[in-house]
Design an enzyme around this catalytic site. Structure first.
Site, PDB file in Angstrom:
ATOM      1  N   HIS A 119      29.956  41.566  35.137  1.00 41.96           N
ATOM      2  CA  HIS A 119      30.874  40.598  35.345  1.00 41.96           C
ATOM      3  C   HIS A 119      32.245  40.863  34.725  1.00 41.96           C
ATOM      4  O   HIS A 119      32.221  39.697  33.463  1.00 41.96           O
ATOM      5  CB  HIS A 119      30.723  39.321  35.356  1.00 41.96           C
ATOM      6  CG  HIS A 119      31.536  37.995  35.696  1.00 41.96           C
ATOM      7  ND1 HIS A 119      31.247  37.221  37.171  1.00 41.96           N
ATOM      8  CD2 HIS A 119      32.807  37.508  35.741  1.00 41.96           C
ATOM      9  CE1 HIS A 119      32.521  36.578  37.634  1.00 41.96           C
ATOM     10  NE2 HIS A 119      32.865  36.088  36.635  1.00 41.96           N
ATOM     11  N   ASP A 129      34.450  31.595  42.232  1.00 40.82           N
ATOM     12  CA  ASP A 129      34.929  31.451  40.311  1.00 40.82           C
ATOM     13  C   ASP A 129      36.912  31.553  40.293  1.00 40.82           C
ATOM     14  O   ASP A 129      37.795  31.568  40.223  1.00 40.82           O
ATOM     15  CB  ASP A 129      34.505  32.866  39.905  1.00 40.82           C
ATOM     16  CG  ASP A 129      35.027  33.729  38.421  1.00 40.82           C
ATOM     17  OD1 ASP A 129      35.440  32.644  37.862  1.00 40.82           O
ATOM     18  OD2 ASP A 129      34.669  34.769  38.332  1.00 40.82           O
ATOM     19  N   CYS A 182      39.776  32.365  33.621  1.00 43.72           N
ATOM     20  CA  CYS A 182      38.883  31.198  32.909  1.00 43.72           C
ATOM     21  C   CYS A 182      39.892  30.456  32.526  1.00 43.72           C
ATOM     22  O   CYS A 182      40.203  30.577  31.380  1.00 43.72           O
ATOM     23  CB  CYS A 182      38.375  32.279  31.580  1.00 43.72           C
ATOM     24  SG  CYS A 182      37.579  30.433  30.944  1.00 43.72           S
TER      25      CYS A 182
HETATM   26 MG    MG Z   1      34.917  35.470  35.983  1.00 49.48          MG
END
Ligand code: MG
Length: 312
Positions: free
Chosen positions: A219, A28, A252
């Site tokens: 998360h 990520d 993100c």
């Molecule tokens: Mg994340």
């Protein structure tokens, strides 16, 4: 603070004795890096994370390289780390990705779903239900092959296009992933807008709908500085698996303001202070993030990394 760079330990009997950290920095975190990180640096990062005591290190993604060029070296990277004595899940978007993962001896996968129509459309160009139908054969085949399967659920607490996301909607999609056979569901606050009461309400609703906290992970993103407060709320509701990213790497790509994952060091500082077992050596982890920040050419956004690595 104690002399050793650790917080004083004052346990809270209402909290779990042990938490498993699901480390997402190598996947990520690095998938959101602009520049390409050499494969050997990624492998060394994963080795150091495992050596620091992280028992689950999400390694990479078998998404098509066109979508995530930063992780296009999955085939080369995974064999470099696969013998480490830790869990090494990888992200798999479809059956083609699953075939690639199985060929390399992957033992755990994660699939990626959305709680909202807008994100499903932006991320996969599908409706929520179409995306679930797309995952189903992948999940079924992975389970048949003896793999553990985690289901990620994005935008559980807010969506950049739709705004508020109704709790019932998140419950519906989480249940669908659970019924599909996912062992663990990770509830993502992709844009970091959650607050602790909202976390408690969702966890309670999920419990009432037959998805207990024991099956969940959280998360959180720290966009509004709420990631640790939200984590604490989740622990009070019985969650014992927490996603975090070493050094706070990553954000993100679909949510511009989402500046970062909860930093693993910030999480470990809190859990250490509460006397909650994680198995993680905070000094070794911090040294790893300082090293990784040098590789990336910019300082870690983690407050704990900065505090512990500060030199007079
Ligand atoms: Mg994340």
């Amino acid at each position: 603070m104690t002399a050793a760079g650790l917080p004083m330990v004052v346990p809270d009997p209402a909290l779990p004795a042990r938490v498993r950290i699901h480390e997402v920095g190598a996947r990520d975190g690095l998938q959101n890096e602009k520049g390409a990180v050499p494969t050997e640096v990624k492998a060394e990062f994963i080795r150091r994370l495992a050596a620091a005591g992280l028992s689950t290190v999400e390694a990479t993604s078998f998404v098509h390289p066109r979508w995530v060029p930063q992780l296009a070296d999955a085939e080369d990277l995974f064999p470099m780390v696969r013998d480490l004595p830790v869990r090494l899940p990888v992200l798999v978007p479809n059956e083609r990705g699953l075939d690639r993962a199985l060929a390399l001896g992957v033992r755990e996968i994660a699939v990626f779903a959305s709680a909202t129509e807008s994100f499903a459309k932006a991320n996969l160009n599908r409706t929520v239900d179409e995306a679930l139908a797309l995952f189903a054969p992948t999940v079924t085949r992975a389970i048949e092959a003896g793999l553990k399967v985690r289901g990620y659920l994005s935008m559980c607490f807010g969506d950049p296009w739709e705004g508020a996301v109704p709790v019932e909607q998140v419950v519906r999609v989480t249940r669908a992933l659970a019924e599909m056979g996912c062992d663990e569901l990770s509830l993502g606050d992709t844009i970091g807008v959650a607050t602790p009461g909202h976390v408690g309400e969702l966890l309670q609703a999920l419990d009432g709908a037959g998805v207990p906290a024991s099956r969940l992970a959280v998360h959180f993103h720290d966009t509004y500085g709420q990631a640790l407060s939200n984590t604490l709320a989740a622990l009070r509701h019985g969650v014992t698996t927490v996603d975090a990213s070493a050094g706070g790497l990553g954000g993100c790509p679909y949510a511009k303001s989402a500046t970062g994952n909860l930093a693993t060091e910030d999480l470990v500082w809190m859990l250490d202070g509460l006397g909650i077992e994680t198995g993680v050596d905070l000094a070794a982890l911090t040294a790893t993030s300082v090293w990784m920040a040098e590789q990336l050419g910019r300082p870690s956004p983690s407050r704990t990394v900065r505090a512990l690595s500060h030199k007079e």
